[in-house]
Design a protein around this motif. Structure first.
Motif, PDB file in Angstrom:
ATOM      1  N   ARG A  48     -24.640  83.689   9.407  1.00 14.27           N
ATOM      2  CA  ARG A  48     -23.968  82.850  10.396  1.00 14.27           C
ATOM      3  C   ARG A  48     -23.928  83.572  11.737  1.00 14.27           C
ATOM      4  NH1 ARG A  48     -20.273  85.865  11.425  1.00 14.27           N
ATOM      5  NH2 ARG A  48     -19.559  84.507  13.084  1.00 14.27           N
ATOM      6  N   ASN A 243     -18.345  76.695  21.173  1.00 16.86           N
ATOM      7  CA  ASN A 243     -18.080  77.882  20.344  1.00 16.86           C
ATOM      8  C   ASN A 243     -17.103  77.457  19.243  1.00 16.86           C
ATOM      9  OD1 ASN A 243     -18.514  80.766  19.880  1.00 16.86           O
ATOM     10  ND2 ASN A 243     -16.331  80.957  20.313  1.00 16.86           N
ATOM     11  N   LYS A 244     -16.789  78.396  18.386  1.00 12.94           N
ATOM     12  CA  LYS A 244     -15.934  78.126  17.224  1.00 12.94           C
ATOM     13  C   LYS A 244     -14.676  77.341  17.593  1.00 12.94           C
ATOM     14  CE  LYS A 244     -16.596  78.873  13.812  1.00 12.94           C
ATOM     15  NZ  LYS A 244     -17.219  77.799  12.966  1.00 12.94           N
TER      16      LYS A 244
HETATM   17  O1  MRU Z   1     -19.565  78.906  12.127  1.00 12.78           O
HETATM   18  P1  MRU Z   1     -19.998  80.261  12.597  1.00 12.78           P
HETATM   19  O2  MRU Z   1     -19.267  81.382  11.926  1.00 12.78           O
HETATM   20  O3  MRU Z   1     -21.496  80.433  12.560  1.00 12.78           O
HETATM   21  O4  MRU Z   1     -19.549  80.279  14.126  1.00 12.78           O
HETATM   22  C1  MRU Z   1     -19.851  81.392  14.905  1.00 12.78           C
HETATM   23  C2  MRU Z   1     -19.294  81.330  16.275  1.00 12.78           C
HETATM   24  O5  MRU Z   1     -18.716  80.372  16.694  1.00 12.78           O
HETATM   25  C3  MRU Z   1     -19.585  82.507  17.157  1.00 12.78           C
HETATM   26  O6  MRU Z   1     -18.568  82.705  18.067  1.00 12.78           O
HETATM   27  C4  MRU Z   1     -20.896  82.251  17.908  1.00 12.78           C
HETATM   28  O7  MRU Z   1     -21.928  81.880  17.036  1.00 12.78           O
HETATM   29  C5  MRU Z   1     -21.325  83.430  18.678  1.00 12.78           C
HETATM   30  S1  MRU Z   1     -21.838  84.760  17.617  1.00 12.78           S
HETATM   31  C6  MRU Z   1     -22.372  86.032  18.589  1.00 12.78           C
END
Ligand code: MRU
Length: 345
Positions: A48, A243-244
């Motif tokens: 991920r 973002n997340k």
């Molecule tokens: O659902 P995920 O864990 O893949 O989400 C990841 C994020 O939101 C991170 O902040 C983003 O991918 C940046 S990682 C350098």
């Protein structure tokens, strides 16, 4: 500080990754050698983070080519398998970017595709270290003394191939003796902050607290934080950033408190073909992630979940975007789309 973690390895016929669903309890590596295994690992977040998805997506094209040769697929079946990898998760543009970067080389043969994919893996650390330096320079020019940082989700080695993006800036501040503490949002519902970011910070001896996502705004408004630094899954031409889930709440609190909200990401996360955040597809995930805790249902039967995996922070709330190329002051009008059209990228 110990040797940085490198979560992605190419074994010759498989990509070996850390199964992030097992952390922090167990550090388990697993080999992905078929398209089905790769897509499953991506969808259940065993691998991920946007830059890591880019690297794995590119290596996935080699895995698809090998499987095609093993199982006698037709060219159309190979195309379908590659499209399946590309679409495994919709929001992080890096996954499609990684696949698209190497796919045109298929006609040149496996070696050419593999070399391009391994180049993505190798370049990622150099890119992240540049992001770390640019971000730390920008923060130190504005925040005197040791810095108190808030971050959300996991943006470290586990989300990339080494070092990290937002966590790379934090690591660089720490290496310079300029970091006081990191407030790590736990990152509901899958706890990338509590499980993964905290694990990386423990490994490096970086002082930190994990807090509930609901504590973030209060921590910021009480003056306990100097700057928030997060990663990105897709940055639109106008600077709007996916973002997340929970990131936009952090940005709103920073705006109210008058502290910088920084996005740190590689250029590969900038998608100038996406005009604004309204055009970004937000992944919706299984409601069970919200309605259960540790595999046990906590919400009553009959309750439905709303479970978007990401949100969009409008450009007006983003003080700075840090990439390997430098810093754009987004809320002041420096947006990635303008830079592209002016020929800087
Ligand atoms: O659902 P995920 O864990 O893949 O989400 C990841 C994020 O939101 C991170 O902040 C983003 O991918 C940046 S990682 C350098």
């Amino acid at each position: 500080m110990r040797e940085p973690l490198r979560p992605i390895e190419w074994t010759g016929n498989a990509v070996r990754v850390i199964d992030q669903t097992e952390l922090p309890g167990r550090l388990v590596r697993m080999s992905l050698e078929s398209v089905e295994q790769l897509v499953d690992a991506i969808q259940r977040l065993a691998v991920r983070g946007a830059p890591q998805l880019g690297a794995v997506g590119a290596l996935g094209v080699v895995i698809a080519m090998d499987q095609c040769a093993r199982e006698g697929w037709s060219p159309a079946e190979l195309d379908a398998a590659i499209a399946h990898i590309r679409a495994a998760r919709p929001t992080a543009v890096n996954l499609a970017w990684g696949v698209d970067r190497v796919s045109p080389l298929i006609s040149s043969g496996r070696q050419a595709v593999l070399a391009a994919a391994l180049d993505i893996v190798e370049q990622d650390e150099r890119i992240n270290r540049a992001i770390g330096r640019h971000g730390a320079d920008w923060v130190q020019a504005r925040v005197p003394g040791r810095v108190r940082v808030l971050t959300h989700c996991n943006t470290g080695a586990l989300a990339t191939t080494a070092w990290g993006t937002a966590l790379g800036v934090i690591r660089e501040l720490h290496a310079r003796g300029a970091l006081e503490v990191v407030f790590v949002d736990e990152t509901r519902p899958l706890l990338q902050g509590a499980r993964l970011t905290a694990w990386e910070l423990v490994q490096d001896g970086i002082p930190h607290y994990v807090q509930a996502d609901g504590a973030a705004a209060s921590t910021i408004l009480r003056g306990l934080v100097d700057v928030a630094i997060i990663g990105a899954d897709r940055i639109a031409a106008n600077g709007d950033t996916a973002n997340k889930i929970g990131s936009v709440g952090v940005a709103l609190a920073c705006a109210d408190a008058g502290i910088p909200f920084i996005v740190a990401a590689p250029e590969s996360t900038v998608d100038v073909r996406t005009a604004s955040g309204a055009d970004i597809e937000i992944e919706m995930r299984d409601g069970a992630e919200v309605l259960t805790w540790g595999g046990v249902r906590v919400a009553p039967e009959g309750t439905r979940a709303h479970n978007p995996a990401f949100d969009v922070t409008p450009a007006r709330l983003i003080t700075a975007l840090v990439t390997e190329e430098g810093v754009l002051e987004v809320s002041a009008g420096q947006v990635p789309g303008d830079r592209l059209s002016s020929g800087v990228r």
